[in-house]
Scaffold this motif. Structure first.
Motif, PDB file in Angstrom:
ATOM      1  N   TYR A  34      31.177   3.448  83.942  1.00 56.76           N
ATOM      2  CA  TYR A  34      32.379   4.255  83.742  1.00 56.76           C
ATOM      3  C   TYR A  34      31.953   5.624  83.220  1.00 56.76           C
ATOM      4  O   TYR A  34      30.998   5.738  82.446  1.00 56.76           O
ATOM      5  CB  TYR A  34      33.334   3.575  82.764  1.00 56.76           C
ATOM      6  N   VAL A  35      32.654   6.653  83.626  1.00 50.51           N
ATOM      7  CA  VAL A  35      32.314   8.026  83.257  1.00 50.51           C
ATOM      8  C   VAL A  35      33.205   8.483  82.103  1.00 50.51           C
ATOM      9  O   VAL A  35      34.416   8.278  82.124  1.00 50.51           O
ATOM     10  CB  VAL A  35      32.487   8.975  84.460  1.00 50.51           C
ATOM     11  N   VAL A  49      28.881   4.997  80.592  1.00 51.25           N
ATOM     12  CA  VAL A  49      28.768   3.809  79.750  1.00 51.25           C
ATOM     13  C   VAL A  49      28.984   2.586  80.639  1.00 51.25           C
ATOM     14  O   VAL A  49      29.756   2.637  81.594  1.00 51.25           O
ATOM     15  CB  VAL A  49      29.787   3.857  78.580  1.00 51.25           C
ATOM     16  N   MET A  50      28.296   1.513  80.349  1.00 51.40           N
ATOM     17  CA  MET A  50      28.484   0.258  81.079  1.00 51.40           C
ATOM     18  C   MET A  50      29.553  -0.548  80.358  1.00 51.40           C
ATOM     19  O   MET A  50      29.564  -0.623  79.126  1.00 51.40           O
ATOM     20  CB  MET A  50      27.178  -0.545  81.134  1.00 51.40           C
ATOM     21  N   ALA A  51      30.463  -1.152  81.138  1.00 53.69           N
ATOM     22  CA  ALA A  51      31.532  -1.962  80.553  1.00 53.69           C
ATOM     23  C   ALA A  51      31.943  -3.037  81.557  1.00 53.69           C
ATOM     24  O   ALA A  51      31.665  -2.931  82.755  1.00 53.69           O
ATOM     25  CB  ALA A  51      32.727  -1.086  80.183  1.00 53.69           C
ATOM     26  N   GLU A  55      39.559  -1.746  80.701  1.00 49.71           N
ATOM     27  CA  GLU A  55      40.036  -2.014  79.340  1.00 49.71           C
ATOM     28  C   GLU A  55      38.863  -2.077  78.362  1.00 49.71           C
ATOM     29  O   GLU A  55      38.943  -1.556  77.249  1.00 49.71           O
ATOM     30  CB  GLU A  55      40.832  -3.316  79.298  1.00 49.71           C
ATOM     31  N   ASP A  56      37.767  -2.692  78.777  1.00 51.30           N
ATOM     32  CA  ASP A  56      36.581  -2.757  77.930  1.00 51.30           C
ATOM     33  C   ASP A  56      36.008  -1.358  77.721  1.00 51.30           C
ATOM     34  O   ASP A  56      35.596  -1.010  76.609  1.00 51.30           O
ATOM     35  CB  ASP A  56      35.539  -3.695  78.551  1.00 51.30           C
ATOM     36  N   ALA A  57      36.000  -0.538  78.768  1.00 55.33           N
ATOM     37  CA  ALA A  57      35.507   0.841  78.640  1.00 55.33           C
ATOM     38  C   ALA A  57      36.369   1.625  77.655  1.00 55.33           C
ATOM     39  O   ALA A  57      35.849   2.372  76.823  1.00 55.33           O
ATOM     40  CB  ALA A  57      35.496   1.517  80.012  1.00 55.33           C
ATOM     41  N   ALA A  62      37.105   3.908  72.107  1.00 53.38           N
ATOM     42  CA  ALA A  62      37.770   3.856  70.790  1.00 53.38           C
ATOM     43  C   ALA A  62      36.749   3.556  69.694  1.00 53.38           C
ATOM     44  O   ALA A  62      36.795   4.165  68.614  1.00 53.38           O
ATOM     45  CB  ALA A  62      38.870   2.801  70.807  1.00 53.38           C
ATOM     46  N   ALA A  63      35.829   2.644  69.962  1.00 54.32           N
ATOM     47  CA  ALA A  63      34.798   2.319  68.972  1.00 54.32           C
ATOM     48  C   ALA A  63      33.893   3.525  68.725  1.00 54.32           C
ATOM     49  O   ALA A  63      33.465   3.767  67.587  1.00 54.32           O
ATOM     50  CB  ALA A  63      33.977   1.120  69.445  1.00 54.32           C
TER      51      ALA A  63
END
Length: 80
Positions: A34-35, A49-51, A55-57, A62-63
């Motif tokens: 995901y970009v 980032v890998m997700a 929703e996980d991305a 948020a984290a």
């Protein structure tokens, strides 16, 4: 005889990420790339980032907002 072309299969293949952008975690679960984008000094920058899902991305972003820390410069990436 002419071969029949399944146009929906071709269209669906185009909407699938390249194999290089998909990996599997230690348990065999698929993770996709995901970009992320941010602005700094009037310019737009991006990273990936890998997700497991969109929703996980979003949860990972948020984290990051709550506790992202710079750990240092990356010197090397080992294969595998």
């Amino acid at each position: 005889m002419t071969d029949i072309v399944d146009l929906s299969a071709i269209r669906n293949a185009r909407e699938t990420p390249d194999p290089d952008l998909i990996c599997r975690d230690a348990f065999g679960r698929e993770m996709r790339t995901y970009v992320l984008e941010y602005e700094m000094d009037g310019r737009r920058w991006g990273l990936s980032v890998m997700a497991y899902s969109m929703e996980d991305a979003e949860a990972r972003v948020a984290a990051m907002r709550d506790g992202l820390v710079l750990c240092g410069e990356l010197y090397r990436v080992l294969p595998g």
